[in-house]
Design a protein around this motif. Structure first.
Motif, PDB file in Angstrom:
ATOM      1  N   LEU A 161     -18.742 -16.391 -10.589  1.00 10.88           N
ATOM      2  CA  LEU A 161     -17.399 -16.886 -10.289  1.00 10.88           C
ATOM      3  C   LEU A 161     -17.339 -18.409 -10.403  1.00 10.88           C
ATOM      4  CD1 LEU A 161     -14.496 -16.309  -9.175  1.00 10.88           C
ATOM      5  CD2 LEU A 161     -15.469 -16.696  -6.900  1.00 10.88           C
ATOM      6  N   VAL A 162     -18.338 -19.081  -9.845  1.00 10.12           N
ATOM      7  CA  VAL A 162     -18.365 -20.544  -9.911  1.00 10.12           C
ATOM      8  C   VAL A 162     -18.495 -21.000 -11.365  1.00 10.12           C
ATOM      9  CG1 VAL A 162     -19.692 -22.602  -9.287  1.00 10.12           C
ATOM     10  CG2 VAL A 162     -19.191 -20.864  -7.564  1.00 10.12           C
ATOM     11  N   ARG A 163     -19.333 -20.313 -12.140  1.00  7.43           N
ATOM     12  CA  ARG A 163     -19.473 -20.667 -13.559  1.00  7.43           C
ATOM     13  C   ARG A 163     -18.145 -20.486 -14.298  1.00  7.43           C
ATOM     14  NH1 ARG A 163     -24.980 -17.746 -13.973  1.00  7.43           N
ATOM     15  NH2 ARG A 163     -26.389 -19.452 -13.524  1.00  7.43           N
ATOM     16  N   LYS A 164     -17.447 -19.404 -13.981  1.00  5.21           N
ATOM     17  CA  LYS A 164     -16.151 -19.148 -14.618  1.00  5.21           C
ATOM     18  C   LYS A 164     -15.185 -20.277 -14.310  1.00  5.21           C
ATOM     19  CE  LYS A 164     -12.250 -15.900 -14.415  1.00  5.21           C
ATOM     20  NZ  LYS A 164     -11.240 -16.812 -13.947  1.00  5.21           N
ATOM     21  N   TYR A 165     -15.093 -20.650 -13.037  1.00  9.75           N
ATOM     22  CA  TYR A 165     -14.195 -21.747 -12.672  1.00  9.75           C
ATOM     23  C   TYR A 165     -14.638 -23.055 -13.309  1.00  9.75           C
ATOM     24  CZ  TYR A 165     -11.374 -19.208  -9.290  1.00  9.75           C
ATOM     25  OH  TYR A 165     -10.492 -18.349  -8.702  1.00  9.75           O
ATOM     26  N   ALA A 166     -15.942 -23.290 -13.356  1.00  7.14           N
ATOM     27  CA  ALA A 166     -16.439 -24.524 -13.953  1.00  7.14           C
ATOM     28  C   ALA A 166     -16.107 -24.574 -15.444  1.00  7.14           C
ATOM     29  CB  ALA A 166     -17.946 -24.655 -13.740  1.00  7.14           C
ATOM     30  N   ASP A 167     -16.242 -23.424 -16.122  1.00  7.67           N
ATOM     31  CA  ASP A 167     -15.957 -23.385 -17.550  1.00  7.67           C
ATOM     32  C   ASP A 167     -14.456 -23.455 -17.839  1.00  7.67           C
ATOM     33  OD1 ASP A 167     -18.638 -23.163 -17.996  1.00  7.67           O
ATOM     34  OD2 ASP A 167     -18.620 -21.005 -18.365  1.00  7.67           O
ATOM     35  N   GLU A 168     -13.674 -22.739 -17.028  1.00  7.49           N
ATOM     36  CA  GLU A 168     -12.248 -22.625 -17.316  1.00  7.49           C
ATOM     37  C   GLU A 168     -11.374 -23.604 -16.544  1.00  7.49           C
ATOM     38  OE1 GLU A 168     -11.126 -18.559 -16.721  1.00  7.49           O
ATOM     39  OE2 GLU A 168     -12.718 -17.816 -18.025  1.00  7.49           O
ATOM     40  N   GLY A 169     -11.818 -23.989 -15.346  1.00  8.55           N
ATOM     41  CA  GLY A 169     -10.937 -24.786 -14.515  1.00  8.55           C
ATOM     42  C   GLY A 169     -11.459 -26.157 -14.160  1.00  8.55           C
ATOM     43  N   GLY A 170     -12.668 -26.478 -14.505  1.00  7.89           N
ATOM     44  CA  GLY A 170     -13.217 -27.776 -14.185  1.00  7.89           C
ATOM     45  C   GLY A 170     -14.042 -27.752 -12.910  1.00  7.89           C
ATOM     46  N   PRO A 171     -14.855 -28.806 -12.723  1.00  7.48           N
ATOM     47  CA  PRO A 171     -15.775 -28.838 -11.579  1.00  7.48           C
ATOM     48  C   PRO A 171     -15.075 -28.908 -10.232  1.00  7.48           C
ATOM     49  CG  PRO A 171     -15.831 -30.907 -12.786  1.00  7.48           C
ATOM     50  CD  PRO A 171     -14.999 -29.966 -13.586  1.00  7.48           C
ATOM     51  N   ALA A 172     -13.935 -29.573 -10.159  1.00  4.12           N
ATOM     52  CA  ALA A 172     -13.227 -29.666  -8.876  1.00  4.12           C
ATOM     53  C   ALA A 172     -12.766 -28.286  -8.423  1.00  4.12           C
ATOM     54  CB  ALA A 172     -12.037 -30.611  -9.002  1.00  4.12           C
ATOM     55  N   GLU A 173     -12.202 -27.532  -9.332  1.00  4.25           N
ATOM     56  CA  GLU A 173     -11.740 -26.193  -9.000  1.00  4.25           C
ATOM     57  C   GLU A 173     -12.925 -25.295  -8.651  1.00  4.25           C
ATOM     58  OE1 GLU A 173      -8.953 -22.634 -10.811  1.00  4.25           O
ATOM     59  OE2 GLU A 173      -9.103 -24.515 -11.903  1.00  4.25           O
ATOM     60  N   ALA A 174     -14.033 -25.451  -9.369  1.00  5.81           N
ATOM     61  CA  ALA A 174     -15.224 -24.654  -9.080  1.00  5.81           C
ATOM     62  C   ALA A 174     -15.745 -24.961  -7.681  1.00  5.81           C
ATOM     63  CB  ALA A 174     -16.314 -24.926 -10.115  1.00  5.81           C
ATOM     64  N   GLY A 175     -15.772 -26.224  -7.308  1.00  6.69           N
ATOM     65  CA  GLY A 175     -16.250 -26.613  -5.984  1.00  6.69           C
ATOM     66  C   GLY A 175     -15.372 -26.061  -4.880  1.00  6.69           C
ATOM     67  N   LEU A 176     -14.071 -26.174  -5.055  1.00  6.13           N
ATOM     68  CA  LEU A 176     -13.150 -25.652  -4.044  1.00  6.13           C
ATOM     69  C   LEU A 176     -13.231 -24.129  -3.960  1.00  6.13           C
ATOM     70  CD1 LEU A 176      -9.964 -27.854  -4.426  1.00  6.13           C
ATOM     71  CD2 LEU A 176     -11.538 -27.772  -2.508  1.00  6.13           C
ATOM     72  N   ALA A 177     -13.319 -23.477  -5.116  1.00  6.04           N
ATOM     73  CA  ALA A 177     -13.425 -22.017  -5.111  1.00  6.04           C
ATOM     74  C   ALA A 177     -14.715 -21.573  -4.418  1.00  6.04           C
ATOM     75  CB  ALA A 177     -13.380 -21.478  -6.540  1.00  6.04           C
ATOM     76  N   ALA A 178     -15.799 -22.283  -4.661  1.00  2.00           N
ATOM     77  CA  ALA A 178     -17.073 -21.941  -4.027  1.00  2.00           C
ATOM     78  C   ALA A 178     -16.998 -22.156  -2.518  1.00  2.00           C
ATOM     79  CB  ALA A 178     -18.207 -22.774  -4.624  1.00  2.00           C
ATOM     80  N   ALA A 179     -16.424 -23.282  -2.094  1.00  2.00           N
ATOM     81  CA  ALA A 179     -16.286 -23.548  -0.661  1.00  2.00           C
ATOM     82  C   ALA A 179     -15.422 -22.491   0.009  1.00  2.00           C
ATOM     83  CB  ALA A 179     -15.701 -24.942  -0.438  1.00  2.00           C
ATOM     84  N   LEU A 180     -14.326 -22.135  -0.635  1.00  2.00           N
ATOM     85  CA  LEU A 180     -13.431 -21.116  -0.094  1.00  2.00           C
ATOM     86  C   LEU A 180     -14.148 -19.775   0.009  1.00  2.00           C
ATOM     87  CD1 LEU A 180     -10.563 -20.342   0.820  1.00  2.00           C
ATOM     88  CD2 LEU A 180     -10.004 -19.944  -1.575  1.00  2.00           C
ATOM     89  N   GLU A 181     -14.870 -19.412  -1.021  1.00  2.86           N
ATOM     90  CA  GLU A 181     -15.592 -18.141  -1.030  1.00  2.86           C
ATOM     91  C   GLU A 181     -16.659 -18.113   0.060  1.00  2.86           C
ATOM     92  OE1 GLU A 181     -17.033 -14.540  -1.398  1.00  2.86           O
ATOM     93  OE2 GLU A 181     -15.202 -15.221  -2.356  1.00  2.86           O
ATOM     94  N   MET A 182     -17.408 -19.212   0.236  1.00  5.19           N
ATOM     95  CA  MET A 182     -18.445 -19.251   1.264  1.00  5.19           C
ATOM     96  C   MET A 182     -17.845 -19.141   2.658  1.00  5.19           C
ATOM     97  SD  MET A 182     -21.269 -21.965  -0.007  1.00  5.19           S
ATOM     98  CE  MET A 182     -20.581 -22.840  -1.385  1.00  5.19           C
ATOM     99  N   LEU A 183     -16.743 -19.834   2.868  1.00  3.04           N
ATOM    100  CA  LEU A 183     -16.085 -19.782   4.166  1.00  3.04           C
ATOM    101  C   LEU A 183     -15.566 -18.372   4.447  1.00  3.04           C
ATOM    102  CD1 LEU A 183     -15.341 -21.453   6.611  1.00  3.04           C
ATOM    103  CD2 LEU A 183     -13.279 -22.185   5.436  1.00  3.04           C
ATOM    104  N   GLU A 184     -14.919 -17.765   3.457  1.00  3.64           N
ATOM    105  CA  GLU A 184     -14.417 -16.402   3.638  1.00  3.64           C
ATOM    106  C   GLU A 184     -15.563 -15.414   3.852  1.00  3.64           C
ATOM    107  OE1 GLU A 184     -11.998 -15.852   0.150  1.00  3.64           O
ATOM    108  OE2 GLU A 184     -10.192 -16.529   1.193  1.00  3.64           O
ATOM    109  N   SER A 185     -16.667 -15.601   3.147  1.00  2.39           N
ATOM    110  CA  SER A 185     -17.825 -14.724   3.293  1.00  2.39           C
ATOM    111  C   SER A 185     -18.415 -14.845   4.691  1.00  2.39           C
ATOM    112  CB  SER A 185     -18.876 -15.078   2.239  1.00  2.39           C
ATOM    113  OG  SER A 185     -20.004 -14.267   2.378  1.00  2.39           O
TER     114      SER A 185
END
Length: 181
Positions: free
Chosen positions: A83-107
């Motif tokens: 998921l992080v790779r997908k966001y990094a490839d498609e949405g940029g590093p900022a979006e990947a970082g936020l998505a990862a933080a959100l996912e970790m918090l939700e997990s």
């Protein structure tokens, strides 16, 4: 423990590096002689069949259980890495970082039950509200980034340069979310 100790030292008292090598050897069908040779190369001479049997019945079983837990964790989080790779490839590093933080918090929150939340609210109500606000902020920021990405793509088509990357504010929010866990 120094390498000078010999046969009286059980394998389970040897350094983790030696134990790991012995356990891998045993897992791959190695004999007690193979395990003794590994110990000998590491400076622990005099290991006998009984030492290896004792190790196999105790610390080696713990090692196997630990390996199984690690494999389970790898399998559990492999999709998150994708998921992080997908966001990094498609949405940029900022979006990947936020998505990862959100996912970790939700997990982390997925294992919290109602009793835990009640206790947290009773003990430290500001903490639960901080977590809720952080989740909300991360979701909003992720939506904003996606909107901005669409706007940037449209502006690039118009010949204007797009701005990308993490801002100091983004990094602070990600760090804050990670500290809540």
């Amino acid at each position: 423990m120094s390498a000078a100790r010999t046969a009286s030292a059980a394998i389970s008292r040897m350094p983790a590096k030696v134990q790991d090598e012995v356990s891998r050897c045993l897992e791959n069908g190695g004999t007690w002689r193979d395990a003794a040779a590994i110990c000998e190369r590491a400076g622990y001479s005099g290991v006998n069949a009984q030492n290896v049997t004792n190790y196999r019945k105790g610390a080696h079983r713990e090692w196997l259980a630990r390996q199984e837990r690690l494999e389970t964790a790898r399998a559990q989080y492999a999709w998150k890495v994708d998921l992080v790779r997908k966001y990094a490839d498609e949405g940029g590093p900022a979006e990947a970082g936020l998505a990862a933080a959100l996912e970790m918090l939700e997990s982390a929150l997925s294992g919290v039950n109602a009793g835990d939340i009640k206790s947290l609210i009773a003990d430290k109500p500001e903490k639960i509200f901080t977590v809720i606000k952080t989740l909300s902020d991360l979701r909003r920021d992720l939506a904003d980034m996606r909107r901005e990405a669409r706007e940037d793509a449209a502006s690039v088509e118009d010949g204007k340069p797009a701005q990308t990357g993490l801002t100091d504010e983004d990094l602070a929010r990600i760090e804050e979310a990670m500290n809540l866990l």
